[in-house]
Design an enzyme around this catalytic site. Sequence first.
Site, short mmCIF file in Angstrom:
data_model
loop_
_atom_site.label_atom_id
_atom_site.label_comp_id
_atom_site.label_asym_id
_atom_site.label_seq_id
_atom_site.Cartn_x
_atom_site.Cartn_y
_atom_site.Cartn_z
N HIS A 54 -9.19 -3.99 6.52
CA HIS A 54 -8.16 -4.35 7.49
C HIS A 54 -8.63 -4.11 8.92
O HIS A 54 -8.17 -4.78 9.84
CB HIS A 54 -6.87 -3.56 7.20
CG HIS A 54 -6.12 -4.09 6.02
ND1 HIS A 54 -4.79 -4.45 6.07
CD2 HIS A 54 -6.51 -4.32 4.74
CE1 HIS A 54 -4.40 -4.89 4.88
NE2 HIS A 54 -5.43 -4.81 4.05
N SER A 67 -10.16 -0.08 15.47
CA SER A 67 -8.90 -0.36 16.16
C SER A 67 -7.70 -0.11 15.25
O SER A 67 -6.59 0.14 15.73
CB SER A 67 -8.88 -1.81 16.68
OG SER A 67 -9.19 -2.74 15.66
N GLU A 79 -2.13 -2.11 15.68
CA GLU A 79 -2.41 -2.69 14.36
C GLU A 79 -1.75 -1.89 13.24
O GLU A 79 -1.28 -2.45 12.24
CB GLU A 79 -3.92 -2.77 14.12
CG GLU A 79 -4.64 -3.80 14.97
CD GLU A 79 -6.14 -3.72 14.81
OE1 GLU A 79 -6.62 -3.44 13.69
OE2 GLU A 79 -6.86 -3.92 15.81
N PRO A 81 -6.16 -11.59 5.42
CA PRO A 81 -5.89 -12.24 4.13
C PRO A 81 -4.55 -11.75 3.57
O PRO A 81 -4.23 -10.56 3.66
CB PRO A 81 -7.06 -11.77 3.27
CG PRO A 81 -8.17 -11.51 4.25
CD PRO A 81 -7.49 -10.95 5.46
N HIS A 132 -10.40 -4.83 -5.45
CA HIS A 132 -9.10 -4.59 -6.07
C HIS A 132 -9.25 -4.02 -7.48
O HIS A 132 -8.25 -3.86 -8.19
CB HIS A 132 -8.27 -5.88 -6.11
CG HIS A 132 -7.65 -6.23 -4.80
ND1 HIS A 132 -7.06 -7.44 -4.53
CD2 HIS A 132 -7.53 -5.50 -3.65
CE1 HIS A 132 -6.61 -7.46 -3.28
NE2 HIS A 132 -6.89 -6.29 -2.73
N ASP A 173 -5.76 -3.16 -11.09
CA ASP A 173 -6.66 -3.36 -12.24
C ASP A 173 -6.07 -2.56 -13.39
O ASP A 173 -6.27 -1.35 -13.49
CB ASP A 173 -8.06 -2.87 -11.87
CG ASP A 173 -9.05 -2.97 -13.04
OD1 ASP A 173 -8.62 -3.29 -14.16
OD2 ASP A 173 -10.24 -2.73 -12.81
N SER A 208 -8.62 -0.29 -15.77
CA SER A 208 -9.22 0.98 -15.32
C SER A 208 -8.97 1.12 -13.82
O SER A 208 -9.86 0.91 -13.01
CB SER A 208 -10.72 0.99 -15.62
OG SER A 208 -11.33 -0.20 -15.12
N ASP A 222 -15.35 -0.98 -11.47
CA ASP A 222 -16.06 -1.70 -12.53
C ASP A 222 -15.69 -3.18 -12.48
O ASP A 222 -15.07 -3.63 -11.51
CB ASP A 222 -15.73 -1.09 -13.91
CG ASP A 222 -14.24 -1.06 -14.21
OD1 ASP A 222 -13.49 -1.86 -13.60
OD2 ASP A 222 -13.81 -0.25 -15.05
#
Length: 324
Positions: free
Chosen positions: A69, A79, A88, A161, A191, A245, A248, A253
Amino acid sequence: MASGHSSHILILFTYLLLALSASLVHAWPRVGFYSASCPRVESIVRSTVQSHFRSDPTVAPGLLRMLFHDCFVQGCDASILISGSNTERTAGPNLLLRGYEVIDDAKTQLEAACPGIVSCADILALAARDSVVLTNGPSWVVPLGRRDGRVSLASDTANLPAFTDSVDVQKQKFSALGLNTQDLVALAGGHTLGTSACRFFQYRMYNFTKVGNGAVDPSIDSSFLLQLRALCPQNGNDSKRVALDTGSPNRFDTSYFTNLRNGRGILESDQVLWTDASTKTIVQRFLKGLSFNLEFGKSMIKMSNIGVKIGNAGEIRKICSKIN
């Protein structure tokens, strides 16, 4: 005479090239930047991250996400760490970021060891790497020498995103910062760690408007849909956290990519990486043996060099949350 003049020009040109390359070496983040001025920088950051991780393992995905980010807005200049109204930190996409106390702690120790030397931007880049290592992920060499930015505006976060982004939109956002499609898929693989609040994916289960009113996102595996609905009931607590996830959640992984293949991606922006041909081939390569660890490290190095500030373009903040 002419040949002597030509050789003189060639020698001058060679010196100019050497001078330019030398200036670039010293201007751009590089390995060993603090080797003389603050040789313990990496060990101090590492031990600080380890200490916080032992008491709260969720700081690992928090710090990794924070670097993303930061780099996607104004470049990798810390920042994101500046506090105050309309910074921000106060923008919607950043409200759930965590791990600020880890950076502050490391900065305090570094100011004691080598005052005014190490930037908050470099601390964040190191802390993100160390967080991945602590979750059994890869390590990579972090070039250092970034300076801290002096601008932090909530309005600049519009291009981060988003969880509803299509692959084309994600590609545009990454490409604008010099990152290619493989970088996109590799970095999305981050992620494999962390969680999401129900409100960021609940609409996929109860009211997926891209199909029709009250519909379900057809890319969700039917048995997984039942699990998700149990975790996030339609009128339940939309701030409840669910692992990104599910195989795990605390280990770095490739099961994140297995989840995409099986229709078990949590966020829409993740699952579309499997339904779009251009990104699906890369996901398949990671599943078939292309080293995700290696490519993730390469893409992290590329990302952490986005829009870095050097020289007078930045400063070394005394306190990471405040401009000097």
